[in-house]
Scaffold this active site. Sequence first.
Site, mmCIF file in Angstrom:
data_model
loop_
_atom_site.group_PDB
_atom_site.id
_atom_site.type_symbol
_atom_site.label_atom_id
_atom_site.label_comp_id
_atom_site.label_asym_id
_atom_site.label_seq_id
_atom_site.Cartn_x
_atom_site.Cartn_y
_atom_site.Cartn_z
ATOM 1 N N CYS A 1 46.577 25.087 34.798
ATOM 2 C CA CYS A 1 46.127 25.135 36.198
ATOM 3 C C CYS A 1 46.096 23.728 36.801
ATOM 4 O O CYS A 1 47.137 23.090 36.934
ATOM 5 C CB CYS A 1 44.779 25.840 36.313
ATOM 6 S SG CYS A 1 44.333 26.225 38.021
ATOM 7 N N HIS B 1 45.691 30.784 34.232
ATOM 8 C CA HIS B 1 44.748 30.473 33.157
ATOM 9 C C HIS B 1 45.012 31.388 31.964
ATOM 10 O O HIS B 1 44.560 32.533 31.965
ATOM 11 C CB HIS B 1 43.306 30.681 33.646
ATOM 12 C CG HIS B 1 42.846 29.610 34.572
ATOM 13 N ND1 HIS B 1 42.278 28.447 34.125
ATOM 14 C CD2 HIS B 1 42.909 29.516 35.915
ATOM 15 C CE1 HIS B 1 41.987 27.676 35.161
ATOM 16 N NE2 HIS B 1 42.364 28.297 36.261
ATOM 17 N N GLU C 1 43.668 31.325 29.139
ATOM 18 C CA GLU C 1 42.381 31.640 28.486
ATOM 19 C C GLU C 1 41.587 32.688 29.246
ATOM 20 O O GLU C 1 40.536 33.125 28.793
ATOM 21 C CB GLU C 1 41.570 30.351 28.305
ATOM 22 C CG GLU C 1 40.856 29.818 29.541
ATOM 23 C CD GLU C 1 41.740 29.076 30.543
ATOM 24 O OE1 GLU C 1 42.987 29.134 30.411
ATOM 25 O OE2 GLU C 1 41.194 28.454 31.478
#
Lengths: 261, 202
Positions: B79, B184, B186
Amino acid sequence: MIKRRLIPVLYIKNGFIVRSEGFSYHHNIGNVIAEAGRYNGWDVDELIYIDISREKNYDLRRDDYNVNSYNSIGAIISEISKVCFMPLTFGGGIRTIDDVSFRIQNGADKVTLNTGAFENPKLITQVAEKYGSQAMVISVDYKIIDGKPVVFTDFGQKNTGKLVYDWTKECENLGAGEIFLNSVDRDGKANGYDTETIGKVVASTKLPVVACGGAGSPEDFVDLAKKTNVSAIAAGNIFHFTELSYPNAKILLKKEGLNFR
Amino acid sequence: MIGIINYGVGNLTSVKNSLDFLNIPNAVTDRPEEINNFDKIILPGVGAFGAAMEKLNNFGFADKIKNFANAGKPVLGICLGMQLLFDESREYGHHKGLGLIKGRVLPFSEKVKSLPLPQIGWNNITKENASPLLENIEDNSSFYFVHSFYCKPKNQDLVTASSDYGIKFAAVIHEKNIFGCQFHPEKSQSAGLQILKNFNDL
């Protein structure tokens, strides 16, 4: 193309997930961390946690739950983020930039500010400059007064006299990145979303709007998604009391040809 | 061992948690002198470009990251971390980036008029060029994006996956040992975890 989101909202009171009605009645329904794991298993798009504890006293100890005691909000966020691989928004009781940093450092991706932003609008800009406007979600609680949506703060109890559209516009100019719109009148009533107001708010702002309050059945999601351009639909109680309501709602929304993940 | 760069902004916990979940050895570091102990580094990011770059410089990370990358070791920017790899950004003014990838970071607002900004949410990606980062990722998979700015590499061939938000933009970039994803991983459920696994498997 970007997908619209369906977001479970979890209200935390003193370390427990509670059911909320009219912003005043709260019924304990489970341990905050156990519930997070459950939603992750459903592959949800996102989770919003709102801490509605009046006194900031967290205790997750209870005889029927085999969990340790977490006595701070930081520990709660940190434990949740170990089982959450989806976006996590955290709100409730945030008054300073340090409150924001504390939550983000413990694992929140975004914060949502309500009363804290209304009382100190500069905080919106501070958060946006430090973490980016995308991390700065404005939570707006409203009631319909004389046919118009009016912003309420302090757990939906204090009438600010300000129209929702005016406040959201101000927030947009101050650097907010998203609007989390919540109808106090419909909270926990399960009589459908206030599509009229939601549609007008969506039309009045460039920001993505997450609408909440009133979902009683998955058809209410379809109705709101078809009648308005909301970026996301949020709901609380419906996901707690109907097993598999989340995945089933997703199936229905996609079957209706709506652009959900 | 993957090092996660802690420069005082952004959400490191979720990156660490996802690597832990995958049983990938990792450590968070806020000490630039430790950086060469790692095989690979992740530059995470939630935040504003200017503040982040200032912190990277104040912590003494900027030069260390450049040296690490120039030594051929893998770097993954996530990001804002991806955006920081570029020459410059126009977020709240003009800011110089790390300059590891030639190109600029631009605001959606100049081109995208009819969609809410920032882009917040799940968007699907289209594979453009092969990259080991995209192994076992199906074309059209959805990932979680949160951003108002996008990366425009000078060399468009660096874009290994694109996405569409009013305009087509770079979702994943890859140049030699340098990788970036605008979304993202994650926070993107199983598809995102696969990206992190792929980075570890390089």
